[in-house]
Write an enzyme that holds these catalytic residues in place. Structure first.
Site, PDB file in Angstrom:
ATOM      1  N   HIS A 167     -33.624  20.877  -9.701  1.00 58.48           N
ATOM      2  CA  HIS A 167     -34.125  19.641 -10.302  1.00 58.48           C
ATOM      3  C   HIS A 167     -34.340  18.573  -9.224  1.00 58.48           C
ATOM      4  O   HIS A 167     -35.376  17.899  -9.197  1.00 58.48           O
ATOM      5  CB  HIS A 167     -33.146  19.143 -11.362  1.00 58.48           C
ATOM      6  CG  HIS A 167     -33.467  17.786 -11.872  1.00 58.48           C
ATOM      7  ND1 HIS A 167     -34.425  17.556 -12.830  1.00 58.48           N
ATOM      8  CD2 HIS A 167     -32.960  16.566 -11.543  1.00 58.48           C
ATOM      9  CE1 HIS A 167     -34.492  16.255 -13.066  1.00 58.48           C
ATOM     10  NE2 HIS A 167     -33.614  15.638 -12.297  1.00 58.48           N
ATOM     11  N   GLU A 168     -33.388  18.423  -8.343  1.00 56.42           N
ATOM     12  CA  GLU A 168     -33.506  17.429  -7.271  1.00 56.42           C
ATOM     13  C   GLU A 168     -34.637  17.791  -6.308  1.00 56.42           C
ATOM     14  O   GLU A 168     -35.352  16.910  -5.833  1.00 56.42           O
ATOM     15  CB  GLU A 168     -32.182  17.270  -6.524  1.00 56.42           C
ATOM     16  CG  GLU A 168     -31.048  16.719  -7.371  1.00 56.42           C
ATOM     17  CD  GLU A 168     -31.346  15.357  -7.990  1.00 56.42           C
ATOM     18  OE1 GLU A 168     -32.036  14.536  -7.352  1.00 56.42           O
ATOM     19  OE2 GLU A 168     -30.891  15.113  -9.116  1.00 56.42           O
ATOM     20  N   HIS A 199     -37.927  16.568  -7.489  1.00 55.57           N
ATOM     21  CA  HIS A 199     -38.206  15.168  -7.157  1.00 55.57           C
ATOM     22  C   HIS A 199     -38.858  15.067  -5.781  1.00 55.57           C
ATOM     23  O   HIS A 199     -39.766  14.263  -5.575  1.00 55.57           O
ATOM     24  CB  HIS A 199     -36.915  14.335  -7.177  1.00 55.57           C
ATOM     25  CG  HIS A 199     -36.359  14.111  -8.542  1.00 55.57           C
ATOM     26  ND1 HIS A 199     -37.079  13.539  -9.559  1.00 55.57           N
ATOM     27  CD2 HIS A 199     -35.130  14.376  -9.041  1.00 55.57           C
ATOM     28  CE1 HIS A 199     -36.331  13.465 -10.639  1.00 55.57           C
ATOM     29  NE2 HIS A 199     -35.133  13.965 -10.356  1.00 55.57           N
TER      30      HIS A 199
END
Length: 121
Positions: free
Chosen positions: A41-42, A45
């Site tokens: 998920h990071e 980004h």
């Protein structure tokens, strides 16, 4: 190392300058699959350039907030001059109106920037 909270974030402006930070509490609490999901998920980004967009939004909101505060200061100065010095009331009214208009523009800008921010989140 002593942070027990579960948190992770990405910081940086360009993808080559990015850093991914995870807390010790997250490493101790989550199992391997949960940790992989959170790291993925990071990384998304980083891949989508979210931090660049967030930094730009912060800059816009900060600039518009400064405009709003300057307008508020101008209007307050007009009110202060009107109370303490007996002079041309029309000039004071113009001073107050101009400050109020600048404040209104800045405040509406801040509101719109925050709405854009929430829409993006």
């Amino acid at each position: 190392d002593d942070e027990l909270g579960i948190n992770a974030f990405v910081a940086g402006y360009r993808s080559i300058d990015m850093v991914l930070v995870v807390t010790w509490g997250m490493l101790q609490t989550l199992d391997r699959y949960e940790l992989q999901g959170l790291i993925a998920h990071e990384f998304s980004h980083i891949h989508h350039g979210d931090t660049q967009l967030n930094l730009r939004l912060v800059a816009w909101v900060g600039g518009l907030l400064s405009v709003s505060q300057v307008g508020s200061w101008i209007a307050q100065a007009g009110f202060s001059l009107q109370r303490h010095v007996q002079r041309d009331r029309q000039a004071d009214a113009i001073f107050i109106a101009a400050g109020g208009l600048v404040w209104l523009v800045g405040s509406l800008g801040v509101l719109m920037a925050r709405l854009v921010k929430f829409a993006i989140l």
